[in-house]
Design an enzyme around this catalytic site. Structure first.
Site, PDB file in Angstrom:
ATOM      1  N   ASP A 160     -16.655  53.729  43.230  1.00  0.00           N
ATOM      2  CA  ASP A 160     -17.848  53.103  42.691  1.00  0.00           C
ATOM      3  C   ASP A 160     -19.057  53.919  43.155  1.00  0.00           C
ATOM      4  OD1 ASP A 160     -19.561  51.112  41.593  1.00  0.00           O
ATOM      5  OD2 ASP A 160     -19.769  50.229  43.575  1.00  0.00           O
ATOM      6  N   ARG A 185     -32.920  54.111  39.426  1.00  0.00           N
ATOM      7  CA  ARG A 185     -32.460  53.004  38.587  1.00  0.00           C
ATOM      8  C   ARG A 185     -33.664  52.425  37.857  1.00  0.00           C
ATOM      9  NH1 ARG A 185     -27.675  50.766  40.830  1.00  0.00           N
ATOM     10  NH2 ARG A 185     -28.307  48.644  40.372  1.00  0.00           N
ATOM     11  N   ASP A 230     -15.518  45.581  41.942  1.00  0.00           N
ATOM     12  CA  ASP A 230     -14.587  46.663  42.245  1.00  0.00           C
ATOM     13  C   ASP A 230     -13.207  46.135  42.636  1.00  0.00           C
ATOM     14  OD1 ASP A 230     -16.656  48.608  41.935  1.00  0.00           O
ATOM     15  OD2 ASP A 230     -17.362  48.129  43.943  1.00  0.00           O
ATOM     16  N   GLY A 286     -21.577  51.393  36.702  1.00  0.00           N
ATOM     17  CA  GLY A 286     -22.214  50.658  35.619  1.00  0.00           C
ATOM     18  C   GLY A 286     -23.583  51.189  35.269  1.00  0.00           C
ATOM     19  N   THR A 304     -22.877  52.573  43.216  1.00  0.00           N
ATOM     20  CA  THR A 304     -23.877  51.783  43.914  1.00  0.00           C
ATOM     21  C   THR A 304     -23.253  51.024  45.085  1.00  0.00           C
ATOM     22  OG1 THR A 304     -25.042  51.505  41.828  1.00  0.00           O
ATOM     23  CG2 THR A 304     -25.666  50.045  43.627  1.00  0.00           C
TER      24      THR A 304
END
Length: 1233
Positions: free
Chosen positions: A520, A729, A937, A810, A522
């Site tokens: 992942d 972001r 996750d 994502g 973040t």
């Protein structure tokens, strides 16, 4: 303001409904991605031109979201009681307007793309609860509630055993291992008089020892669970009985009883809130014991029950117990009214009440039926790949054992045929007994039975060919390895004061064979500590270089009731923007900036809490929120003078440049993965109404006002792209002013949707999408999520080790690519392939083109011997994966991805992450590892061969579902390259050594059988045979398996290529197994024949030569082990040489017992020089070929590990031209299956 402690009473909002429950072992509902700026893409393709239709059809989507706090009762306030043209009607609170969260109780098989969702027919969320599908709970009437239905009591039991069931159940579980059944059969056969080779007790000892050790360990673990259960069940709670509160043990609480919970107390069971100390029925709860999240969440009592003043009665019809901790479906009938209950009205067992004096609730689920207990199954068990491969060798040894027994029995059959006339007089096979003066049958059962008995007796004699001690040795070695991994200070996280956690002891060695790492982004690669960096407002970029160089952290404070309130977190500000924000509404720019920061302060679900400091006149405002992004934006707004200081059920209070202003919160639509935005409707003091919206750029720009200045839109899009390429972001902020008719139309639609008995979630989202249109874009925000310390270096080391790193996030594509470059996942010399497709055909075409391109690049690299191979990076988005994972394109995707050094997947949903891991696992035998920190996750972590959880900012769901847990991504390097390498090398060698150690003894026994008329007679004492695997040779292999190091930490970290030994299975493979067996055959021949020739003409008895063979085998296998030890320590010396000494002592003690066969044999034989010369000759002759082969192999055909070991010994590294590095073997991909 009466109290400094602010309240959060949320207004009408769209529920974040859980539409689908995937089949998982733990936490069936996966929360949404980490923040609203990293929105996951839904599996169904979305047509942005018609958001309303998409919302209405979103019941079929598979996006998984996190439930946020929800307000179940509706409250709309006007700023004034006067009636003006734009005034807003005040709407009374009504329980019928509550928002309910529902979930599907069943699902079809899980698919990883967009198809296959249960879109046809009515789901559970669309049905009214029937009496057959529900439980009836009579409030404050437990007798009537439990009269008809036998609901579970509140006593919990996490233990596996009771006193009565421990022995049978534990034995049943242990005998799941086929080897144990094999040894049980052997022990039973040995009890038969005709087959008794060893004593009855002796034959049972090895199996009994293993069973008892395992049983003691299981009993101790279960006793600890029993003790914890007893403490939990005997805790006290206040329960209402006949109108009075009495103290009751938790285990005695029944469904239907009313319970009073005080501040900081835990909830004893799942309760529906009826009333709280807050006038508006709100309660703050902390769910850290349930899902690991420390942020406060809000739950609500219905106004109809909250105003009952302690008089509670009514009927609750709720769904049957299920594991969905984020959903709850129920109705309540009270005073003739029917109220809907949702997840915002239930508080689950294990949660704690915070910042609320007291709360009253009725128990609806107790004990084992509570959601917490139903989710306590833990992560699915995984089996070591090495242990799986070991089974094939055990099968080979089993066939070899059968072959030995067959040879023995066939030879015995031939011998009996040849000597049938002599059987009357032979000592072992005489047919007749003459001792009584008359002829009687004696110890002979006929030719056929004698052959069968010989076969079965041979099985008993040669039983140690299958090493029963190997299983318990592996368990002990893994425990020792875990101890050193946990104690490694290089994997200690100073920030969280947490050590490495080894949650699965059975796959330690798999850490040394990883080929794919799925990570992942973040919170895993980044810190997930968001910091507001810059913004674009009405097309103006406030992130110029000059401004950044001059920026500074501003301590903005407000004064409330004589107390100074300061935001807990300071934010760097842009000086130009800071000055403009203080200009107020005097000009156009000031008004635009005012609306922008007002949106940041108001459009969220932040809970402002006041924290004491050392100065009694100074307080800190701590913004509690479920999303780090929301917290960062709220602190940014406060730094620019827009400080959120209070939130209640119907209003918020914001200090704007020193002036406190109250805004009525008329409605709120929370973020969900379909709309990818959230909105709040505010009523101004002048009775005007405005809608503030924030969300992902694609979602916001699709609902913008068509008449809005396109130049501003283009400038904003340019700034968004610029921010994304910096790895920031982004979120887009918008506003819309509502007139009275628009607001009333929305409110009527919202009331209708909230009262709907079915399809409520989709209807509410449709209402939200209907109001969120014609938005004027205010600007955009950019938040930085910094990389964790050491991430670039860690990724570079992993790639050098031949590990392929895939990042699944994502975030939007530009942000992910930027992070990829900064983390050294992507490099400038890589050829980058990007796949962004909106349909299946486009995905097929782009995959085909990409495969052709990689083939050309590969052929070009092969044709040029001087050039380095071209590295390829694949970037693919979630929308493309929707079509690929739901079609026959998976194989093409794997072909493409396997040719790429790096794969970066953007905008992927949780189940897509699991789908990508599954894609690799199905098509290759390579080991996979998934690492993540959030609940989204969990599916990926459980799908991979090895799951690693990061204990970060998003709770502990990932940790609880993982096999290993740690605090930082960079710890993956020592975990894999050091401990993984060591664990694999140790376990691989230990398995081969155990096979060799037992096979040597069996073959010596077999050679002896050939000289005893194939009677399965043994020269080695039965006690020595039993103790061989328990005392004589067990300890050294365990110590070496825990402590031995083929290479130092420094060498393994300096040369990550050494990790490739595990990927190539160098420590354990069939070739090594066969070589080991050949060596075993030679050593057994030497052990048997050297004493046989030496004593051929002597009168030595069977016991004396048996003792010689016993000592020779034990000394030889220990010297064999000593030759392979990489790092000697005092423990290793004691274990190896001590085992040899212990063998001598045991042999002497056994031979000194008069009642045992072979009394004083060792002392007779050991008194001659020939005995000791034989031992010396055996050692030299048996080990010389092994030593010679080892020398030739290491000198002329060295592996990377052997070269590095030599370099460590002499302190000099072999340097290659211009390099200064040890020359390593090329990293090659493993074979696909």
């Amino acid at each position: 303001m009466e109290s400094i402690r602010p309240l959060l009473l949320q207004s009408p909002r769209t529920p974040n409904t859980q539409e689908f429950v995937p089949a998982m072992h733990v936490f069936p509902e996966l929360p949404k991605s980490k923040s609203s700026s990293s929105n996951t893409v839904t599996f169904a393709e979305i047509d942005s031109s018609n958001p309303i239709e998409n919302s209405s059809n979103s019941e079929a989507s598979w996006s998984l979201k996190k439930s946020s706090s929800r307000r179940s009762n509706t409250s709309v306030h006007s700023g004034s009681s006067g009636s003006t043209k734009n005034s807003v009607k005040e709407v009374s609170r009504s329980g019928s307007n509550s928002v309910k969260e529902v979930s599907r109780s069943g699902s079809k098989s899980v698919r990883y793309g967009s198809q296959g969702a249960d879109s046809d027919g009515l789901s559970m969320s669309q049905k009214e609860l029937s009496d057959e599908d529900a439980r009836l709970v009579y409030v404050n009437d437990p007798d009537r509630t439990n009269e008809r239905f036998e609901f579970s009591g509140n006593s919990i039991r996490t233990t596996k055993y009771s006193i009565l069931t421990f022995i049978p159940r534990n034995l049943f579980e242990q005998f799941h291992r086929v080897a144990y059944i094999y040894f049980l059969i052997i022990a039973i056969l040995n009890q038969l008089p005709q087959l008794a080779v060893f004593g009855g007790v002796v034959s049972v000892l090895p199996l009994a020892f293993v069973l008892i050790v395992t049983a003691v360990k299981d009993a101790y673990e279960d006793w600890r669970r029993h003790r914890a259960d007893k403490v939990e069940n005997n805790r006290l709670a206040s329960v209402s009985v006949n109108g009075e509160l009495i103290e009751k043990k938790w285990k005695d609480i029944r469904v239907g009883e009313i319970i009073k919970i005080k501040a900081n107390e835990s909830i004893p069971c799942d309760i529906v809130l009826l009333s709280t100390s807050d006038p508006t029925g709100v309660a703050y709860v902390q769910t850290i014991n349930l899902d690991g999240e420390s942020n406060l969440k809000t739950r609500y009592a219905k106004q109809e029950t909250h105003s009952e003043k302690g008089r509670f009665n009514g009927l609750i019809k709720c769904e049957k117990p299920n594991r969905n901790i984020y959903g709850f479906q129920a109705n309540m009938e009270i005073d003739g009214k029917r109220l809907s209950l949702g997840s915002s009205n239930i508080v689950l067992r294990g949660c704690e009440v915070k910042n609320t004096s007291w709360a009253l609730g009725v128990a609806v689920y107790c004990g084992g039926e509570t959601k917490a207990m139903l989710n306590s199954s833990g992560a699915p068990s995984k089996r070591s790949r090495l242990e799986t491969r070991m089974n094939s060798e055990i099968i080979m040894l089993s066939f070899f054992l059968i072959a030995l027994c067959t040879v023995t029995s066939v030879c015995a059959a031939v011998w009996l045929k040849r000597h049938k006339d002599e059987l009357d007089l032979l000592p072992y096979y005489r047919k007749l007994d003459f001792s009584e003066g008359k002829e009687e049958s004696y110890k002979y059962y006929g030719w056929g039975f004698e052959v069968l008995f010989t076969f079965l007796m041979s099985v008993i004699v040669f039983q140690v060919m299958i090493p029963i001690s190997l299983y318990i040795s592996m368990e002990l070695v893994r425990v020792g390895q875990a101890y050193f991994m946990i104690g490694d200070n290089n994997m200690y996280d100073e920030a969280t004061k947490s050590r490495f956690q080894c949650r699965a002891l059975n796959i330690n060695e798999d850490l040394g064979q990883i080929k794919y790492v799925f990570s992942d982004k973040t919170g895993t690669l980044t810190e997930n500590k968001m910091e507001f960096r810059c913004s674009s407002i009405y097309g103006v970029d406030y992130s110029s270089t000059k401004a950044i160089l001059e920026d500074e952290k501003v301590e903005y404070s407000v004064v409330v009731d004589g107390k100074v309130l300061r935001p807990k977190m300071q934010v760097k500000v842009n000086p130009e923007l800071f000055q403009l924000s203080r200009s107020g509404l005097e000009n156009t720019d000031g008004k635009q900036i005012h609306d922008f920061f007002l949106a940041l302060a108001a459009c969220n679900t932040i809970v402002p809490l006041v924290v004491d400091t050392s100065d009694p006149d100074v307080k800190l405002i701590d913004y509690q929120g479920e999303s780090p992004d929301e917290q960062a934006l709220a602190y940014a707004a406060a730094a620019y003078g827009f400080t959120l200081i209070e939130r209640t059920s119907g209003h918020i209070i914001i200090d704007i440049q020193g002036e406190r202003q109250r805004f009525n919160v008329l409605g709120m639509h929370e973020f969900d993965s379909d709309r990818k935005r959230m909105s709040v409707i505010l009523g101004y003091p002048d009775n005007s109404v405005k809608l503030f919206v924030k969300g992902a750029d694609t979602s916001m720009l699709s609902v913008k006002d068509k008449s809005f200045d396109m130049n501003i839109i283009r400038e904003t899009e340019t700034h968004l792209h610029s921010y994304s390429t910096q790895g920031l972001r982004t979120l887009v902020i918008g506003i819309r002013e509502l007139n009275t008719s628009e607001f009333e139309q929305w409110h009527a639609a919202f009331e209708t949707a909230s009262a709907a008995l079915f399809g409520r979630g989709a209807t509410l989202r449709k209402v939200a999408s209907n109001i969120e249109r014609n938005i004027c874009i205010l600007g955009a925000t950019a938040i930085e999520d910094k990389l964790q310390q050491g991430v670039p270096e860690a990724i570079e080391s992993l790639r050098t080790a031949g590990i392929k790193v895939w990042v699944l996030t994502g975030d939007k594509q530009e942000t992910a690519i930027s992070i990829g470059y900064s983390s050294k996942l992507l490099t400038r010399n890589m050829t980058q392939i990007t796949i962004n497709s909106n349909n299946k055909e486009s995905s097929r075409r782009k995959l085909k083109d990409a495969i052709v391109m990689t083939q050309k690049l590969a052929s070009t690299s092969e044709g040029s011997s001087d050039s380095l191979p071209t590295l390829v990076a694949l970037v693919i988005d979630g929308t493309s994966l929707v079509h690929i994972l739901d079609s026959k394109l998976e194989e093409q995707l794997f072909q493409l991805a396997s040719r790429c050094s790096v794969v970066l997947c953007c905008r992927v949903a949780p189940l897509q992450k699991a789908g990508i891991v599954s894609l690799v696992k199905k098509r290759t035998s390579d080991m996979t590892l998934a690492i993540g920190d959030g609940a989204n996750d969990v599916s990926m972590i459980q799908m991979a061969d090895v799951g690693v959880g990061i204990s970060g900012q998003e709770g502990r769901q990932a940790v609880m579902a993982s096999d290993f847990a740690m605090g930082q991504f960079r710890f993956l390097v020592p975990l894999l390259l050091i401990h993984g390498h060591w664990n694999y090398q140790r376990l691989g060698y230990m398995i081969l050594y155990n096979f060799y150690r037992n096979a040597v003894l069996v073959l010596v026994l077999f050679w002896y059988v050939l000289f005893t008329a194939f009677t399965s007679t043994t020269a080695i004492n039965e006690w020595s045979s039993t103790l061989y695997s328990i005392i004589y040779t067990s300890l050294p292999t365990i110590v070496v398996g825990i402590l031995d190091k083929d290479l130092s930490k420094r060498t393994l970290l300096k040369h990550p290529q050494l990790y490739g030994a595990g990927q190539r299975h160098e420590a354990y493979n069939k070739r090594l197994f066969l070589f080991t067996m050949v060596d075993t055959l030679w050593q057994s021949l030497v052990i048997f024949w050297v004493p046989l020739f030496a004593y051929w003409s002597s009168t030595i008895d069977i016991s004396s030569i048996g003792d010689l063979w016993t000592l020779a085998v034990v000394i030889l296998v220990n010297l064999h082990l000593a030759m392979d030890v990489g790092r000697w320590s005092w423990v290793t010396h004691v274990s190896i040489w001590g085992s040899i000494v212990a063998t001598f002592l045991c042999v002497m003690i056994i031979d000194a017992i008069p009642s045992l066969f072979g009394y004083w044999a060792f002392f007779h034989a050991g008194g001659t020089a020939l005995f000791w010369l034989c031992l010396l000759g055996i050692m030299i002759a048996a080990l010389l070929p092994r030593f010679a082969v080892k020398f030739v192999y290491q000198y002329y055909f060295p592996t990377d590990i052997q070269i590095s070991r030599e370099a460590e010994k002499v302190g000099i590294e072999r340097e290659v031209e211009g390099g200064g590095q040890i020359e390593m073997l090329p990293i090659s991909d493993g074979p696909s299956r």
